[in-house]
Structure formats: structure tokens, C-alpha cells
Design an enzyme around this catalytic site. Structure first.
Site, mmCIF file in Angstrom:
data_model
loop_
_atom_site.group_PDB
_atom_site.id
_atom_site.type_symbol
_atom_site.label_atom_id
_atom_site.label_comp_id
_atom_site.label_asym_id
_atom_site.label_seq_id
_atom_site.Cartn_x
_atom_site.Cartn_y
_atom_site.Cartn_z
ATOM 1 N N CYS A 162 40.572 -25.439 -7.686
ATOM 2 C CA CYS A 162 40.702 -25.612 -9.139
ATOM 3 C C CYS A 162 39.484 -25.123 -9.920
ATOM 4 O O CYS A 162 39.561 -24.907 -11.129
ATOM 5 C CB CYS A 162 40.973 -27.073 -9.474
ATOM 6 S SG CYS A 162 42.478 -27.724 -8.718
ATOM 7 N N HIS A 178 38.905 -28.736 -16.858
ATOM 8 C CA HIS A 178 40.009 -28.566 -15.922
ATOM 9 C C HIS A 178 41.038 -29.656 -16.200
ATOM 10 O O HIS A 178 40.698 -30.831 -16.370
ATOM 11 C CB HIS A 178 39.479 -28.677 -14.493
ATOM 12 C CG HIS A 178 40.546 -28.776 -13.453
ATOM 13 N ND1 HIS A 178 41.656 -27.961 -13.445
ATOM 14 C CD2 HIS A 178 40.677 -29.606 -12.384
ATOM 15 C CE1 HIS A 178 42.421 -28.283 -12.414
ATOM 16 N NE2 HIS A 178 41.847 -29.276 -11.757
ATOM 17 N N ASN A 238 48.845 -29.806 -13.535
ATOM 18 C CA ASN A 238 47.628 -29.205 -12.991
ATOM 19 C C ASN A 238 47.971 -27.837 -12.404
ATOM 20 O O ASN A 238 48.618 -27.743 -11.362
ATOM 21 C CB ASN A 238 47.043 -30.124 -11.916
ATOM 22 C CG ASN A 238 45.766 -29.578 -11.290
ATOM 23 O OD1 ASN A 238 45.361 -28.453 -11.544
ATOM 24 N ND2 ASN A 238 45.126 -30.391 -10.459
#
Length: 363
Positions: free
Chosen positions: A110, A250, A280
Site C-alpha cells: 500500500c 492512504h 482500500n
């Protein structure tokens, strides 16, 4: 002095979506359960490869910057879910946009986009490159066991990209500071087993990927990693906390974002949050959020942005960005994905059926 400034941006979201109510049709969950714990309302499900989404995002970013693929000196693509390992999918994007330059993938999970942004910034500051395409793209739904609720509700597919260009300026502009780190002691708490060259490719269970996901430990270490690097880049760039106009974190979990903002002493309203619409999307979350923030007028000329991310590894990254004068694209692109006639639920139906069959065989 050479600075790396963002001059173009673009995103790509597959048209098919999967809502929380859709998930509740085949697993023990509800919209209220998912929203209250994650902030997610839906996620996009891709009917195409990661590189296809990355290519569309890249074409939009190039148009926004007013340049061609042939103008690029480098392409860096952050992804944990490339459609091919040999060759890298940066090469696939490169072929589609007509670029003749260095091109490579990185896997920092990520944190991949911010890792790539840092590497691209270093190339520009050193004088090695003038124009770099940075992409974050993921098709994480490919890896999911749709009966594993703790991970199945979290992830979605998408891509985002930016163009970094060298700018001569005595005044600080562009990426003012960046930092990257990895916490190897935490590498086992977020992991996909049975994937990669360690897998037994001849086994009947070869594609039975398993997410190792220790939520509480991830939460704790994510906050520690992002806040530490966030403070570091602010200090290194001589940016006082009250000079930050917008935080683009994020998008993993709204609770993590809220806790991070509070720990850093920033007002909640300075956080840009779009996780409700996408879930996500791993390395794609930050560039997609940048695009959304620009579309919504949340980024203005000269604004100072702080971006932080964390991912499997356990990677972490942060950057302070001084936005330039332009917040609208120079040109637009008509690039889009091939049509999709299926719903998100229909796309994942074979994967759900396979997971149920595997579970039945083990019982």
C-alpha cells in the site's frame, strides 16, 4: 535548483461496484457492520487487468500535463498485484502510451505509490530525469477469499497516476521531502500465503490464497509508522504543522485516518477521505485521492500537502508536497476501459462459488 513538481494526474476506476449490501447476500455482515468499522460503503471490481487500469490512468495523467508518452524519461509503477511478473507491467503501460524510457515495477504494497514518488523525485533532483510517470495500480480483489470476512470487505480495484516534472526554482516547490521505511518484524502480520515462487504450482490448492491479517497489530504499527515519518518529512522540509493545508493519507480504514490525524495534532477537517466509495485500493489510494481532491477543489495553487501510507512488509512512507500553480488539466483524454456488462456481484460469483466448494471439501 531542481524540484520535482506534479504537473499531471489521472485515475481509473472499473465501472462495476460491489456494495456492502451485496456482500451481505453471501456472508454474515451488513452495511452498518462494515461502515462502522471501516468507513467503506462500496468498492470497485475490475473486469480487466491491473496494467489496463494503469494505462488508462497514465493516459489521463499525460493529457493533464500536456505531454506525450514519448516525452517521458522513466516510468515507475507501484503494485502488489501485477498481471504479469515477467515482464513487469510498467513495460506493458509503456508500450500502450508510446514511451521509450526506463520502466519498472516496485512492490511496497500500500506504500507503493509514495515509494515510487520518492524514487522519481530523487531521479529528478539528481538531474537524471526531467519527466517521470508514477503509477499506483491494484487488482486486489483477485487475491481475496470472499468468505474471509475480515479481508473481503476491505479491498477494491483501481489505479491512479501522476506526472512529475523537473522545475527550476529558487523557491521550494513540488515534493519538498519524502521518507520511506520498513518494519521487518511485522512482516508476518499482513501477508498473502501460497502466492509467488514458494507456492506448489502442482497442488490442487495452488490458488487458495490466504490473507494473514492481524487487524489490531496492523492498526497500532500503521499509526506509529505513518505518524513518525509524517513528522520527519515536516521537520526536514521546515514545514510547521499549521502550514499543512490538506492531508492525503492512504485510505485503509477511516479509524486509522482519524487516529493518525489526531496523533499528529491536525484538525480533522484537513484530512481528505474517500474510502467510502472505493475501499482500500492499496498503492492506488493516494493517487486516486489526489485526483478526487483536485476535482472537488480541495487542492488550491500553492497548497502544502502531507501524504502518509503503510502497507505489508510493514512498509511506511510519507511526503510533503508544495502544489504548483495549476489545478486543472492542460488537456483531457478520452481513454477508458472496455465496456463491462456485469455487476460487481456477477464478476466475483465464480470466486465466491469456488471458495464455498473449497470450504465444503474441508469440512
Amino acid at each position: 535548483m531542481l524540484h520535482a513538481q506534479i504537473t499531471g494526474w489521472g485515475k481509473c476506476l472499473p465501472p462495476a461496484t460491489l456494495t456492502n449490501d451485496d456482500l451481505a447476500t453471501f456472508m454474515d455482515t451488513s452495511d452498518e457492520w462494515i461502515r462502522s468499522r471501516t468507513g467503506i460503503g462500496q468498492r470497485h471490481i475490475s473486469h480487466v487487468s491491473t496494467s489496463t487500469m494503469a494505462t488508462v490512468a497514465a493516459k489521463h495523467a499525460l493529457a493533464a500535463a500536456g505531454i506525450e508518452g514519448s516525452d517521458l524519461d522513466m516510468i515507475i509503477l507501484g503494485s502488489a498485484t501485477p498481471d504479469t511478473l515477467v515482464p513487469n507491467i510498467a513495460a506493458t503501460v509503456q508500450a500502450e502510451i508510446g514511451a521509450q524510457c526506463a520502466a519498472f515495477d516496485i512492490n511496497a504494497a500500500c506504500s507503493g505509490f509514495l515509494y515510487a514518488l520518492g524514487l522519481a523525485t530523487a531521479q529528478i533532483r539528481s538531474g537524471q530525469c526531467r519527466k517521470v510517470l508514477v503509477i499506483g495500480a491494484e487488482r486486489l480483489t483477485f487475491l481475496l477469499n470472499w468468505l474471509q470476512r475480515d479481508t473481503a470487505v476491505l479491498f477494491g480495484d483501481g489505479a491512479g497516476a501522476v506526472i512529475l516534472e523537473a522545475v527550476e526554482s529558487e523557491e521550494p516547490t513540488g515534493v519538498l521531502s519524502y521518507a520511506m521505511n520498513n518494519d521487518p518484524q511485522a512482516r508476518e502480520i499482513l501477508k498473502v500465503d501460497a502466492f509467488g515462487s514458494d507456492m506448489n504450482r502442482w497442488s490442487e490448492d495452488a490458488t487458495d490464497f490466504k490473507f494473514q491479517f492481524e487487524g489490531r497489530e496492523i492498526f497500532k504499527r500503521a499509526i506509529a509508522g505513518m505518524s513518525s515519518l509524517g513528522k520527519k518529512v515536516l521537520t526536514e522540509s521546515n514545514t510547521p504543522l499549521d502550514a499543512v493545508d490538506l492531508v492525503v493519507p492512504h485510505q485503509a480504514n477511516v479509524r486509522i485516518i482519524d487516529t493518525l490525524i489526531g496523533k499528529m495534532g491536525l484538525p480533522a477537517e484537513k484530512a481528505f477521505i474517500n474510502i467510502e466509495n472505493y475501499g482500500n485500493t492499496s498503492a492506488a489510494t493516494v493517487p486516486i485521492a489526489l485526483c478526487d481532491a483536485l476535482e472537488q477543489g480541495r487542492i488550491k495553487p500553492g497548497d502544502t500537502l502531507l501524504s502518509c501510507a503503510f502497507g505489508a512488509g510493514l512498509t511506511s512512507a510519507a511526503a510533503v508536497i508544495k502544489w504548483g500553480d495549476r489545478v486543472t488539466p492542460v488537456n483531457t483524454s478520452d481513454a477508458e476501459l472496455p465496456p463491462c456488462e456485469q455487476t460487481g456481484l456477477e464478476i466475483i460469483a465464480p470466486a465466491v462459488a469456488a471458495a464455498k466448494a473449497q470450504l465444503a471439501e474441508k469440512q
